[in-house]
Design an enzyme around this catalytic site. Sequence first.
Site, PDB file in Angstrom:
ATOM      1  N   GLU A 203      -4.907  -0.377  -9.776  1.00  0.00           N
ATOM      2  CA  GLU A 203      -3.528   0.091  -9.912  1.00  0.00           C
ATOM      3  C   GLU A 203      -3.463   1.569 -10.270  1.00  0.00           C
ATOM      4  OE1 GLU A 203      -0.804  -1.373  -9.164  1.00  0.00           O
ATOM      5  OE2 GLU A 203      -1.489  -3.421  -8.859  1.00  0.00           O
ATOM      6  N   ARG A 207      -1.546   3.913  -7.515  1.00  0.00           N
ATOM      7  CA  ARG A 207      -0.268   4.452  -7.984  1.00  0.00           C
ATOM      8  C   ARG A 207      -0.399   5.897  -8.461  1.00  0.00           C
ATOM      9  NH1 ARG A 207       3.426  -0.277 -10.696  1.00  0.00           N
ATOM     10  NH2 ARG A 207       2.213  -2.093 -10.077  1.00  0.00           N
ATOM     11  N   ASP A 352      -4.902  -9.399  -0.344  1.00  0.00           N
ATOM     12  CA  ASP A 352      -4.082  -8.733   0.659  1.00  0.00           C
ATOM     13  C   ASP A 352      -4.608  -7.400   1.190  1.00  0.00           C
ATOM     14  OD1 ASP A 352      -3.641  -7.642  -1.842  1.00  0.00           O
ATOM     15  OD2 ASP A 352      -1.461  -7.836  -1.792  1.00  0.00           O
ATOM     16  N   GLU A 522       7.253  -5.364   0.390  1.00  0.00           N
ATOM     17  CA  GLU A 522       6.451  -5.728   1.558  1.00  0.00           C
ATOM     18  C   GLU A 522       7.274  -6.041   2.804  1.00  0.00           C
ATOM     19  OE1 GLU A 522       4.104  -5.796  -1.952  1.00  0.00           O
ATOM     20  OE2 GLU A 522       5.879  -7.019  -1.516  1.00  0.00           O
ATOM     21  N   THR A 610      -1.352   1.457   0.063  1.00  0.00           N
ATOM     22  CA  THR A 610      -0.725   0.185  -0.282  1.00  0.00           C
ATOM     23  C   THR A 610       0.343   0.319  -1.351  1.00  0.00           C
ATOM     24  OG1 THR A 610      -1.263  -2.157  -0.648  1.00  0.00           O
ATOM     25  CG2 THR A 610      -2.344  -0.553  -2.079  1.00  0.00           C
TER      26      THR A 610
END
Length: 694
Positions: A203, A207, A352, A522, A610
């Site tokens: 993360e 991010r 994913d 998404e 992502t």
Amino acid sequence: MSYALPRNLNAHRHREDGSWGRAAQNGHTGTSIGAKLDGYFDKRELPMYKDKPYSYAVSRRNKPLYKRWRFTLGIILLLFTLLYWFGFFSSSKTTVKGQGRSAWKWLNKPGTAQIDWDDRREKVREAFKLSWDGYEKYAWGYDKYYPLSKQGGQMTDKGMGWIIVDALDTLILMNLTSRLAHAREWISTSLNYDQDQEVNTFETTIRMLGGLLSAEYLSTAFPDMAPLADDDEGAPGEDLYREKAADLADRILGAFDSDSGVPYASVNLKTSKGVPSHADGGASSTAEASSLQLEFKYLSMLTGEKNYWERAEKVIQVIDDNAMADGLLPIFIYASDGRFRGENIRLGSRGDSYYEYLIKQYLQTSEEEPIYLELWNQALAGVRKHLITYTKNSHFTVLAERPNGLKGELYPKMDHLVCFMPGTIALAATGGLTVEAAKKAGKWGEKQQSEIDLAKELTKTCWGMYKATGTGLAGEITFFEINDPPRSEADGIPPPADFTDASWKDDFVIKRQDSHNLQRPETVETLFYMWRITEDETYREWGWEMFKSFVNFTQAEGDAGYTSVANVLENPPPLRDNMESFWLAETLKYFYLLFSPPDLLPLDTIVINTEAHIFPRSKLVRGLKTGWTRKPRDAEGKLVEHQKFHGKKEKGGGESKGRRGDKKQDKDHQDRRADVEKGKGKGKGKEKADERGG
């Protein structure tokens, strides 16, 4: 996207339910009388939720009527007085800022034959400004924002810039110059990653590192977007984003210091020491370990430092050396030896973005690394063979799970996270070109047509997850009614006609414990890709309906912005007291791009990570290249030479193959970390790759 929860860091996605439950017990949910007032003034075809929720628990809504009507009448009289006083009944226009839900009068206007997409894009911009301004007013500098209670919270003692950094490139895209200037000032004066704190490797990379790198790219390549003199060439702040990114990357890099090269789930920012997961037997999530590559590879391109590239791509080599059947991976992997834990296979949480980053690594380097296209094609074929099925009555396409491996039964469940996949399939089919352009370029055949058809049907399912509820918002997880035994692509199941016959909803099952909505991106992400690639305006229309549902049902009180929803099955729904950073970084960004002209960031020139952070495509430069090859396989995909190398010593007492050749990388990393501790390191490395002759 997915991740594992490190110690002292509780704002992570797969554990939201527990924290949400505690928040509800503490009164961090909301319901409203405002919806009743709106219903009094406006008659709508669908129930709208234009409320100003109070921070009290759901049970307090059910008051006796005699306690409600007097208060409601008083509010009505007061509202009329205020509206008259401020000229509501005159011809002057109102603005969004500072007026909360009452300013969204456009929601009630009837549709017109001529659609103004620029106007719709501006509505998204207004929603972003309301969210950002609420955060700026009530929680500036905090990592977490609670719009209902109008306060913030930190994930580390000094804060990580979680919301500010994640939203930087959205500020640039939307040309919000003054707000960007405030964000840059905070980053320059307050953001300090030198903290004795464990953070999630994945993360923090997607991010924070991704946000800084995307801001670096956009501010450099598109200087007219939110122009600031401070980041002009030669200005004192010219390298602010890049220097912060390199400093953070050097701290994260210690997560890769495992025996296999697979990164640990967490890393200590001060010591740069990797930390195994505190759950899941110490294993890392597969998606987390394999979704760091776009960020570290782009940093190598910027700085010329090969170490970032080599450490990131090594992970994919270790994964591929496991030779998992049909390219489908279990969702946990041990950093200690690079082997998988368990057999659970899914493209939802923890699985994913591994698949997403395969094709995007191929596109990032302008199709010069075919090994990643090969991996993608194998995985997509595996998905179609093992995970695709259909709903029992209405024939919607489902991308299901195999919790007990490929030989186990099919589990008819889709996380909302899975809805990244249709857009990614379409992107892979054309490389980012429109279908028509791909056909004209001779890049079209039965394979590409079949993939686009699959992407269309999966998109329809993801849109159905929204339309199946009275609020028009999807739950976090949807289950489906399927046949026993499940049907597959080979059965030639005809697709559903449309959404006109409501009986299709019987095949969609949202359980109460899965009925929350975190404003995830998404599905709108997929709508964006599908519109850009197929040029079908239907996807923009679906996106507009979705955006209106978010505006109607997720706005907090007054000027606090938007928040999460506790239960999309209730109408109006109770709210949850949390705005995730991806609402600003991803969801609103994708809405903005969906309603923008297609020449804004053409898909064949960029790659999007992502977390919706934008990087350029480029050729392999500065000596950067694919540093590994796949081991030979037989016709069944099994390794021709079965070598169990993970954790084993080479002849002569050498290191395991998973770590061979990494000693110099470790020494370079330790040298840079020493510089960082002294306040000298900028993360650019002691030697450029091209200077080494690499």
